[in-house]
Design an enzyme around this catalytic site. Structure first.
Site, mmCIF file in Angstrom:
data_model
loop_
_atom_site.group_PDB
_atom_site.id
_atom_site.type_symbol
_atom_site.label_atom_id
_atom_site.label_comp_id
_atom_site.label_asym_id
_atom_site.label_seq_id
_atom_site.Cartn_x
_atom_site.Cartn_y
_atom_site.Cartn_z
ATOM 1 C CG ASP A 1 -1.983 0.985 1.219
ATOM 2 O OD1 ASP A 1 -2.944 0.751 0.482
ATOM 3 O OD2 ASP A 1 -1.864 2.018 1.907
ATOM 4 C CG ASN B 1 -4.512 11.154 -5.647
ATOM 5 O OD1 ASN B 1 -3.733 11.309 -6.594
ATOM 6 N ND2 ASN B 1 -5.225 10.060 -5.476
ATOM 7 C CG HIS C 1 -7.246 12.897 -8.631
ATOM 8 N ND1 HIS C 1 -7.436 11.740 -7.915
ATOM 9 C CD2 HIS C 1 -7.927 13.862 -7.967
ATOM 10 C CE1 HIS C 1 -8.215 11.986 -6.871
ATOM 11 N NE2 HIS C 1 -8.531 13.282 -6.880
ATOM 12 C CG ASP D 1 -4.045 8.697 -12.520
ATOM 13 O OD1 ASP D 1 -4.439 8.221 -11.424
ATOM 14 O OD2 ASP D 1 -4.814 9.133 -13.389
ATOM 15 C CD GLU E 1 -4.363 4.064 -1.688
ATOM 16 O OE1 GLU E 1 -5.261 4.024 -2.560
ATOM 17 O OE2 GLU E 1 -4.568 4.452 -0.521
#
Lengths: 328, 206
Positions: free
Chosen positions: A194, A202, A207, A211, A238
């Site tokens: 994780d 983010n 965002h 990504d 994630e």
């Protein structure tokens, strides 16, 4: 002059039937009760390079020694002696007879489907009919379709953002490898990973940056794996999972540590992280020792619970799952 | 109701086991892997409600089947069938390719037809060798569908009998259970019984 078909004399009908069989676009051979070729059509002449005059009176193994004891000869025998019809499928026998598009060059053998049917002659004597179809084109078409289906199937298994396998593929692969581990009595380990404080990342960087960060993490994990059988998948959000066949828990922990270091070394800035100033990951590892009967889903749950422990313990670390009793 | 005596039943099971044993060795030769076939159980069912009866035994209403017609001293339509999902496993193992599609492709259907052809022919060859009967067989046909469609009930169903054989297919690391069904007319079945009796008489006489 119109010809009334009923008025054709018997010997002419015979001649016409033979001419038709001779012209059929496919192989037609008739084998007599003794196993010798009695009829050999033009198509067979062309594709085998054996002229009719040579074929007549000889048995198939005499014409083609490679056929001795083959299923083809068994099929002819079964038809002559027992009246059995037989089918030789292309999938189980690529090319039963030595037939070629151009027999002089003997390059590519034709892919064939062959049917053998008994013909009742008289006084308990049977002949048999051998029909040969060239299925090369059909085989090619099917192969193409299969390749396309596989490419589509591949797409359905890929996570579109990171280009690594997705959750669906993970579940299937874990199932496959779990069964293999059971069968061959080998260990199997799973890592759950994780990205630490990814929501804040983010919020801070957008965002699009988020990504990009996930893509870099995915690539870093992939680059750290050493063997082709090791698989990394995006579990969701994630979270990532790594399946390590034939790997005991301690080796999986060492590999997880390598992944952790690799990702830290990417040095992706993360100002709002509570751990440090760059992107870090937390990992949970669970291993199934050889001969264990732990269910596949349970293995994943254990890795997830170890991941939870890693986060509780301060993040940016690898934690191995321990039985609750052992934790006390 | 026509029935089989224990001796007749044993003789039939033995004859079919010889047949499938031969089929197994042919199949092993083709795929280069050991394959074992055995017929552990034989049942005689009255015609008429075959779809229900077989659906219950197979525990699957959708089946994949290969059929052939046998004619001669007795007439029978023979089926080899498997629950639909199992067929893919068999073909996958035999052809050695991954069968990803939900249904078998044409080539795979043909491969299954050949597998059925080998098994059915071997059973009838064994019957013909041991009982001295003469048959001839048609080419195999492939079917996929509900049991009732694959095994249609005829109007004069009471004139028909079903011989149901359980067949165990052992591939390395795989056990698959299939079924052989012979649809026989009552006169054909009586002819078969007569031949079994003379086979038993000659076996005991000598």
């Amino acid at each position: 002059m119109a010809t009334d078909s009923t008025s054709i004399p018997l010997e002419d009908r015979f001649r016409l039937s033979m001419a038709a069989a001779n012209k059929i676009n496919g192989g037609v051979a008739i084998i007599d009760g003794m196993g010798a070729v009695w009829f050999w059509n033009q198509w067979l002449e062309e594709k085998s390079g054996v002229p009719c005059g040579t074929a007549i009176g000889k048995s198939l193994p005499e014409l083609f020694p490679e056929l001795a004891d083959s299923r083809m000869i068994q099929a002819v025998d079964g038809a002559l002696k027992r009246g059995m019809s037989a089918l030789l499928s292309q999938s189980l026998h690529k090319s039963p007879l030595p037939l070629f598009e151009r027999p002089q060059e003997k390059t590519q053998r034709l892919q064939q489907a062959i049917q053998v049917t008994p013909l009742e002659y008289r006084d308990g004597i049977r002949f048999c009919l051998v029909q040969v179809n060239d299925v090369s084109i059909a085989v090619k078409k099917e192969q193409l379709l299969r390749e396309q289906a596989e490419a589509l199937r591949g797409l359905a298994y890929i996570d579109s953002l990171t280009g690594i396998p997705n959750r669906r593929r993970l579940d299937e692969y874990l199932g496959d490898e779990w069964r293999r581990a059971q069968r061959s009595s080998t260990p199997l380990s799973v890592i759950m990973l994780d990205v630490d404080h990814f929501k804040q990342y983010n919020d801070t960087y957008s965002h699009a940056e988020g990504d990009f960060c996930l893509q870099r993490v995915a690539n870093a994990i992939k680059a750290t794996l050493r063997r082709p059988a090791d698989l990394v998948a995006r579990y969701g959000g994630e979270e990532f999972s790594v399946i390590l066949p034939d790997t005991p828990a301690n080796a999986a922990v060492a590999l997880a540590e390598d992944i952790r270091k690799h990702i830290e070394s990417l040095d992706i800035p993360h100002e709002s992280s509570e751990v440090t100033t760059h992107i870090t990951v937390s990992m949970g590892v669970s291993g199934m020792s050889a001969g264990s009967t732990l269910a596949a889903a349970e293995l994943l749950l254990q890795a997830d619970s170890a991941l939870y422990q890693a986060k509780k313990g301060g993040r940016n670390r690898v934690t191995l799952y321990r039985e609750p009793a052992a934790q006390q | 109701m026509i029935d089989l005596s224990e001796l007749q039943r044993d003789a039939l099971v033995e004859i079919f086991n010889i047949g499938v044993g031969q089929a197994a060795s042919s199949l092993s030769q083709i795929v280069g892997e050991p394959i074992m076939l055995s017929v552990p159980l034989l049942e005689l069912l009255p015609g008429g409600h075959q779809a229900e009866a077989i659906g219950t035994i197979v525990r699957s209403q959708r089946v994949c089947a290969v059929s052939q017609d046998f004619s001669g001293d007795m007439d029978a339509r023979a089926f080899l069938f498997f629950p639909e999902g199992k067929t893919r496993e068999i073909v996958r193992r035999m052809v050695g390719e991954s069968v990803s599609a939900a249904e078998l492709s044409e080539m795979e259907q043909e491969a299954l037809s050949e597998i059925g052809n080998i098994i059915l022919n071997a059973c009838f060859s064994s019957l013909s060798d041991l009982l001295h009967t003469r048959f001839s067989s048609s080419l195999p046909a492939y079917h996929l569908g509900m049991v009732g469609e694959v095994l249609p009930t005829r109007k004069d169903a009471e004139e028909e009998l079903l011989l149901l054989l359980h067949i165990d297919f052992s591939l390395p690391s795989n056990e698959i259970h299939g079924y052989l069904v012979f649809l026989l007319t009552v006169p054909s079945f009586n002819a078969l019984l007569g031949q079994i009796d003379s086979f038993l008489a000659s076996a005991h006489g000598n």
